[in-house]
Design a protein around this motif. Structure first.
Motif, short mmCIF file in Angstrom:
data_model
loop_
_atom_site.label_atom_id
_atom_site.label_comp_id
_atom_site.label_asym_id
_atom_site.label_seq_id
_atom_site.Cartn_x
_atom_site.Cartn_y
_atom_site.Cartn_z
N THR A 146 0.62 -1.55 0.19
CA THR A 146 -0.73 -0.05 -0.04
C THR A 146 1.03 1.15 0.03
N ARG A 147 0.88 2.26 -0.30
CA ARG A 147 1.31 3.37 -0.73
C ARG A 147 1.31 4.14 -0.10
N THR A 174 3.87 14.08 20.58
CA THR A 174 2.78 13.70 19.98
C THR A 174 2.07 14.49 18.95
N GLN A 175 2.09 15.48 18.31
CA GLN A 175 1.23 16.19 17.49
C GLN A 175 2.20 16.89 16.47
N LEU A 176 3.32 17.77 17.40
CA LEU A 176 4.29 17.82 16.42
C LEU A 176 4.40 16.98 15.09
N VAL A 177 4.57 15.15 15.65
CA VAL A 177 5.11 14.37 14.55
C VAL A 177 3.36 14.33 13.97
N VAL A 178 2.60 14.26 13.95
CA VAL A 178 1.43 13.70 13.60
C VAL A 178 1.65 15.17 12.29
N PHE A 179 1.95 16.54 12.68
CA PHE A 179 1.93 17.75 11.59
C PHE A 179 3.15 17.40 10.68
N VAL A 180 4.39 17.18 11.21
CA VAL A 180 5.10 16.57 9.69
C VAL A 180 4.95 15.59 9.50
N CYS A 181 4.02 14.57 10.04
CA CYS A 181 3.80 13.47 8.85
C CYS A 181 3.06 13.94 7.31
N GLY A 182 1.77 15.19 8.88
CA GLY A 182 1.22 15.96 7.51
C GLY A 182 1.72 16.72 5.96
N VAL A 183 2.32 17.09 6.49
CA VAL A 183 3.12 17.78 5.77
C VAL A 183 3.64 17.22 4.33
N VAL A 184 4.39 16.12 5.10
CA VAL A 184 4.85 15.28 4.39
C VAL A 184 3.90 14.49 3.86
N LEU A 185 3.46 13.66 3.83
CA LEU A 185 1.93 13.22 3.01
C LEU A 185 1.58 14.18 1.64
N TRP A 186 1.45 15.93 2.73
CA TRP A 186 0.67 16.23 1.30
C TRP A 186 1.85 16.89 0.27
N LEU A 187 2.82 16.60 0.02
CA LEU A 187 4.17 16.61 -0.91
C LEU A 187 4.13 15.03 -1.36
N ARG A 188 4.09 14.47 -1.11
CA ARG A 188 4.16 13.09 -1.72
C ARG A 188 2.77 13.36 -2.97
N GLN A 189 1.72 13.86 -1.57
CA GLN A 189 0.15 12.92 -2.61
C GLN A 189 0.57 14.16 -3.57
N ARG A 190 0.78 15.14 -3.97
CA ARG A 190 1.61 16.72 -4.76
C ARG A 190 2.22 16.12 -5.54
N LYS A 235 -16.41 16.59 1.60
CA LYS A 235 -16.91 17.82 0.88
C LYS A 235 -15.45 18.12 -0.75
N ILE A 236 -13.97 17.72 0.40
CA ILE A 236 -13.20 18.82 -0.31
C ILE A 236 -12.41 17.24 -1.27
N GLU A 237 -11.96 18.68 -1.90
CA GLU A 237 -10.67 17.03 -2.52
C GLU A 237 -9.42 16.30 -1.80
N ARG A 238 -9.62 14.59 -2.75
CA ARG A 238 -8.41 14.19 -1.90
C ARG A 238 -7.30 14.55 -1.44
N ARG A 239 -6.72 15.49 -2.09
CA ARG A 239 -5.19 16.47 -2.17
C ARG A 239 -5.23 17.10 -0.98
N ARG A 240 -6.36 17.34 -0.66
CA ARG A 240 -6.45 18.46 1.07
C ARG A 240 -6.74 17.78 2.14
N ASP A 280 2.68 12.70 -7.21
CA ASP A 280 1.86 11.98 -7.64
C ASP A 280 0.96 12.56 -8.79
N THR A 281 0.41 13.48 -7.83
CA THR A 281 -0.67 14.23 -8.69
C THR A 281 -0.32 14.72 -10.04
N GLN A 282 1.70 14.83 -9.85
CA GLN A 282 2.22 15.97 -10.91
C GLN A 282 2.20 15.05 -12.06
N LEU A 283 2.93 13.94 -11.54
CA LEU A 283 3.34 12.19 -12.03
C LEU A 283 2.53 12.02 -13.13
N HIS A 284 1.36 12.05 -11.95
CA HIS A 284 0.04 11.03 -13.30
C HIS A 284 -0.45 12.32 -14.08
#
Length: 434
Positions: A223-224, A403-419, A286-291, A421-425
């Motif tokens: 799983t990606r 713990t929440q600082l870790v969640v924040f950083v992971c959210g940023v990285v996930l957003w960058l990777r998802q973006r 309600k929002i786009e998947r990338r958000r 992926d979108t640019q590649l596809h």
């Protein structure tokens, strides 16, 4: 829509089962404020590390079970039968717990209870994946996750009431009966999987089940972004388990509330969590998947700032209100976790993929109650008599901010990777349309 109109009855059933399971999990966090219970299991009142490890023991069994047993449950029994067997097992263990004497045997019972409950959220995620399309899974995920908040909200005052009105043993008897008398009939009546090959086909032998389980595990591990989502989940669950297991003692001993006040004040953050989980599910649809990663970023900052205010404000009621806000923000991000796993996983691998995420996350997060207990004891002992009664608790709760600082950083990285992926596809899609 992937299934018939009765699919929501299954979601409601899973919501109720999750709520019961969370009453089951947190009764210990209330009971450790009772001298009679501590005497029964031979723990000193000031031994916070041992008290916290009772919750950690549950999470060890839960995490290992979610990771290892989930693919076998999915391959050998299916969602419906796995839920029924789990309810029977954790109902019996809970009902028998008052008859266990001593700390060691109680730890063993908590591990066994965790093993029984481990596959629950993974099975629920598989049910939702089977019955709901990707663009509509926010609300069912949020509804099931609302059981977490409702179980905590009802659990604290119910266990507190039983502690004041009856003896501590009654809480175990009540919850054990609820598992079997309420949970099993509801699952039998309303939880049904669609008649598709990925869900309906059963293995012909144990060997076939093992082979299929290995295939499910291998598929799940492909799983990606699985590792990133797992780290994020570990940090998110660390907050939930750390705060929920020490909240009653924090309110009673650090903020000076009575047992009666403690019960209803401890429930208020959980009602906020229930409301926020529902709102979070609506937002996801309600929002786009990338958000979606923005939910992780914004909510984690809200949790961190709320906890920071709670441990620094002098007024005890304002501290309680701040923890209500913290749980509200945590509730917003909660349904985004299973929704993200479902988005990236194949239908036949969803239960196992979420088992990896939830199981590993629970194992890591399970050490938070014990870690907080150790910090609470160490700071209280090191501060001496001159320190306030809550000094240890304030230090323990400060760990939740990390713990929440870790969640924040992971959210940023996930957003960058998802973006990315979108640019590649995007070029591939435009080329195909041309």
């Amino acid at each position: 829509m992937k299934s018939n109109s009765g699919r929501w009855y299954g979601v409601i059933t899973l919501f109720i089962v999750v709520a019961i399971s969370y009453v089951d999990r947190i009764n210990i966090s209330v009971l450790i404020t009772d001298p009679a219970f501590l005497n029964h299991i031979d723990i000193a009142k000031g031994d916070r590390a041992s008290q916290g490890f009772l919750a950690t023991a549950f999470m060890l069994g839960y995490g290992i079970s979610a990771f290892i047993l989930t693919p076998f449950c999915a391959a050998l029994f299916g969602v419906r039968r796995s839920l029924i067997y789990g309810l029977i097992m954790w109902g019996v263990v809970t009902f028998m717990t008052p008859h266990f004497h001593g700390y060691g045997i109680l730890l063993a019972s908590r591990i066994l209870l965790g093993v029984a409950e481990g596959p629950l959220f993974s099975l629920a995620s598989s049910y939702i994946k089977a019955h709901f399309e990707g663009h509509e899974n926010g609300k069912p995920n949020s509804f099931v996750n609302m059981g977490t908040g409702l179980g905590l909200a009802l659990g604290y005052p119910i266990i507190g009431y039983m502690l004041v009105t009856f003896q501590w043993e009654m809480s175990f008897y009540l919850v054990g009966l609820l598992n079997i008398a309420l949970g099993i009939p509801l699952v039998l009546a309303f939880v049904h999987m669609p008649k598709m090959a990925a869900y309906a086909e059963r293995p012909s032998s144990l060997g076939d089940a093992v082979v299929r389980a290995k295939e499910i595990i291998n598929g799940a591990l492909k799983t990606r972004h699985l590792l990133l989502i797992t780290i994020l989940t570990s940090a998110a669950l660390a907050y939930l388990w750390g705060s929920s297991n020490w909240l009653p003692a924090y309110l009673k001993e650090a903020r000076g509330f009575s047992i009666k006040e403690m019960g209803w004040l401890a429930s208020l953050p959980q009602y906020a969590l229930v409301l926020a989980v529902l709102l979070g599910g609506v937002i996801i649809d309600k929002i786009e998947r990338r958000r979606v990663p923005f939910i992780f970023m914004a909510a984690s900052l809200g949790v961190a700032l709320s906890v920071l205010f709670a441990i620094n404000v002098e007024n005890p009621y304002w501290a309680a209100y701040s923890l209500i806000a913290a749980n509200f923000f945590w509730g917003l991000l909660s349904p985004a976790i299973p929704s993200t796993v479902q988005y990236y996983s194949r239908p036949e691998h969803t239960a196992s993929a979420f088992g990896v995420v939830n199981g590993t996350g629970s194992l890591v997060a399970g050490f938070m109650p014990a870690l907080m207990g150790g910090v609470i004891s160490a700071v209280a002992a090191g501060s001496g008599a001159s320190a306030t009664a809550g000094a240890g608790f304030f230090a323990g709760f400060a760990l939740l901010i990390g713990t929440q600082l870790v969640v924040f950083v992971c959210g940023v990285v996930l957003w960058l990777r998802q973006r990315t992926d979108t640019q590649l596809h995007a070029p591939l899609a435009s080329g195909a349309s041309a």
